[in-house]
Design an enzyme around this catalytic site. Structure first.
Site, PDB file in Angstrom:
ATOM      1  N   CYS A 232       0.882  -1.184   0.000  1.00  0.00           N
ATOM      2  CA  CYS A 232       0.000   0.000   0.000  1.00  0.00           C
ATOM      3  C   CYS A 232       0.914   1.227   0.000  1.00  0.00           C
ATOM      4  O   CYS A 232       0.851   2.068   0.888  1.00  0.00           O
ATOM      5  CB  CYS A 232      -0.909   0.010   1.222  1.00  0.00           C
ATOM      6  SG  CYS A 232      -1.825  -1.519   1.501  1.00  0.00           S
ATOM      7  N   ALA A 233       1.756   1.316  -1.020  1.00  0.00           N
ATOM      8  CA  ALA A 233       2.885   2.249  -0.989  1.00  0.00           C
ATOM      9  C   ALA A 233       2.482   3.715  -1.038  1.00  0.00           C
ATOM     10  O   ALA A 233       3.153   4.577  -0.474  1.00  0.00           O
ATOM     11  CB  ALA A 233       3.843   1.936  -2.139  1.00  0.00           C
ATOM     12  N   GLY A 236       4.919   6.820  -1.194  1.00  0.00           N
ATOM     13  CA  GLY A 236       6.139   6.080  -0.935  1.00  0.00           C
ATOM     14  C   GLY A 236       7.123   6.542   0.106  1.00  0.00           C
ATOM     15  O   GLY A 236       8.289   6.178   0.049  1.00  0.00           O
ATOM     16  N   GLY A 237       6.683   7.288   1.128  1.00  0.00           N
ATOM     17  CA  GLY A 237       7.610   7.688   2.174  1.00  0.00           C
ATOM     18  C   GLY A 237       8.273   6.509   2.860  1.00  0.00           C
ATOM     19  O   GLY A 237       9.486   6.489   3.075  1.00  0.00           O
ATOM     20  N   ASP A 256       0.423  -0.293  -5.427  1.00  0.00           N
ATOM     21  CA  ASP A 256      -0.715   0.527  -4.991  1.00  0.00           C
ATOM     22  C   ASP A 256      -1.805   0.415  -6.046  1.00  0.00           C
ATOM     23  O   ASP A 256      -1.532   0.065  -7.194  1.00  0.00           O
ATOM     24  CB  ASP A 256      -0.317   1.995  -4.799  1.00  0.00           C
ATOM     25  CG  ASP A 256      -1.250   2.723  -3.846  1.00  0.00           C
ATOM     26  OD1 ASP A 256      -0.962   2.746  -2.637  1.00  0.00           O
ATOM     27  OD2 ASP A 256      -2.284   3.246  -4.308  1.00  0.00           O
ATOM     28  N   ASP A 301       0.790  -0.928   4.990  1.00  0.00           N
ATOM     29  CA  ASP A 301       0.484   0.360   5.617  1.00  0.00           C
ATOM     30  C   ASP A 301      -0.930   0.716   5.168  1.00  0.00           C
ATOM     31  O   ASP A 301      -1.136   1.451   4.211  1.00  0.00           O
ATOM     32  CB  ASP A 301       1.508   1.414   5.160  1.00  0.00           C
ATOM     33  CG  ASP A 301       1.298   2.760   5.830  1.00  0.00           C
ATOM     34  OD1 ASP A 301       0.657   2.804   6.895  1.00  0.00           O
ATOM     35  OD2 ASP A 301       1.767   3.782   5.275  1.00  0.00           O
ATOM     36  N   CYS A 354      -2.160   4.699  10.594  1.00  0.00           N
ATOM     37  CA  CYS A 354      -1.958   5.962  11.321  1.00  0.00           C
ATOM     38  C   CYS A 354      -3.243   6.281  12.096  1.00  0.00           C
ATOM     39  O   CYS A 354      -3.730   7.407  12.091  1.00  0.00           O
ATOM     40  CB  CYS A 354      -1.557   7.098  10.391  1.00  0.00           C
ATOM     41  SG  CYS A 354      -2.663   7.372   8.994  1.00  0.00           S
TER      42      CYS A 354
END
Length: 403
Positions: A232-233, A236-237, A256, A301, A354
């Site tokens: 789930c890039a 891309g951080g 993604d 992520d 998050c």
């Protein structure tokens, strides 16, 4: 502070777009700051920070100003007047700000500040959910911490430089930072500045990434030479962080469902000097199936409510709805069920969000482990990161290993 009419009018325009037109605050700020090329950094800072401040405290200010949505232009000026009074800024003699009841504003503020949902400015349902999920004591601390302005944190790109060398390079360009010892590659700006115009940024020496976010990639326990998938890039951080940890060795696959995000990632990867990465758009189930049982490491992520990053997205408090939360939980479990099949025996997987809600975090992991797809995995460890405890964004991560 002396208020300038053109800057205040820009704030009012921004609030109209965010509150009435339901546009995203960051996009609105970008748009409004293009109004006048003559504005300096202080002018632009006033517009951005004032707008975000009023968005952050919307519920409290609405109650004090006794206005309601959709907000007319006079109502938006009343919200702005409340902001001024509560910050001790002298109101100018403008028609739009006439008859502002300063004593009443202060009295209402004192009265409403005794009630958490007004004091911290959350919708009823979200305040109730926070208390139910985290308990009154933790939610009271967390709801306050999530209202503090997010600091600017940089992650050193160790493929190109070291933290100490980056710190000196930024200092030479007039940007002072402090090292965060508990975060291996992190530097914190001492004063907010536009870091994207620096030579250090153009040379790919760093990325802007919150300190909590910088803990996710190391949690996956990657090593040079492995096949690592970031499923789930997004832009891309964390992918770029994984590339650094892999020392550009092995195979890093960024996936993604949005091709546009992966295109941005390719640009960032070139600037960062990353050359062990490839991108794959998840157009259908075949893309994932081709990698079944082939990944040494998998990062999920997952999309989430974003409750842990309200500090940098204060408008999300007003955009988030209970129905979305229920939908996204379904998406999270679907991602765990389908994407976990990419992990090879003895391989490891990190599920991260998050969010600070257990129903998006540990409860999703437990549901997965109890399922047919999860029976081959074992739970290794997890970590909850709270803004009220660490001082940075709220995050969750769980490390699982395939048997």
């Amino acid at each position: 502070m002396r208020l300038h009419r053109n800057l205040v009018f820009a704030v009012i325009d921004a609030l109209n777009l965010i509150f009435n037109e339901k546009e995203y605050a960051d996009k609105v700020i970008e748009k409004v700051l293009r109004y006048d090329k003559r504005w300096g950094s202080r002018d632009r800072g006033f517009i951005a920070e004032t707008t975000y401040d009023i968005v952050r405290w919307k519920r409290l200010y609405v109650e004090i100003a006794e206005v309601h949505e959709p907000f007319s232009r006079p109502h938006l000026f009343r919200l702005f007047a409340v902001w001024c009074v509560l910050r001790g800024i002298r109101l100018p003699d403008w028609k739009q700000l006439e008859n502002t009841p300063e004593r009443r504003i202060k009295g209402r503020f004192d009265e409403l500040s005794k009630i958490r949902k007004y004091r911290e400015s959350y919708p009823d349902w979200l305040d109730e959910l926070g208390e139910s999920a985290l308990g009154e004591e933790l939610w009271t601390k967390e709801s306050a911490a999530l209202n503090r302005q997010a600091e600017v944190i940089l992650r050193t790109n160790t493929l190109r430089t070291s933290k100490n060398t980056l710190q000196k390079a930024l200092s030479d360009e007039g940007i002072e930072t402090v090292s965060l010892p508990e975060y291996e590659d992190a530097l914190k700006l001492m004063e907010r500045k536009n870091v994207f115009t620096t030579e250090a940024f153009k040379d790919g020496l760093f990325e802007v990434q919150d300190a909590s976010s910088q803990l996710v990639a190391p949690f996956l326990d990657v090593a040079p030479g492995q096949r690592v998938v970031d499923a789930c890039a997004g832009a891309g951080g964390k992918t770029l962080h994984l590339a650094s940890l892999m020392q550009n060795k092995g195979q890093l696959i960024a996936m993604d469902i949005y091709e546009s995000k992966l295109k941005k990632l390719k640009i960032r990867a070139r600037r960062n000097g990353v050359h062990n990465m490839e991108t794959r758009v998840i157009e259908n189930s075949k893309v994932v199936k081709k990698l079944h049982g082939k990944a040494d490491r998998l990062l999920l992520d997952a999309p989430c409510s974003g409750l842990g990053v309200i500090r940098r997205n204060p408008d999300s408090k007003w955009k988030l709805e209970p129905e979305f939360l229920e939908r996204i939980k379904g998406v999270q479990q679907d991602i765990l069920q389908r994407y976990s099949k990419m992990v090879k025996p003895k391989g490891k997987m990190v599920y991260a969000t998050c969010s600070i809600l257990p129903e998006e975090n540990i409860e999703q992991v437990e549901t997965f482990l109890d399922s047919e797809a999860g029976k081959d995995f074992e739970f290794i460890k997890d970590q909850n990161l709270f803004a009220s405890e660490q001082g940075y964004d709220g995050f969750y991560m769980a490390l699982l290993q395939k048997k």
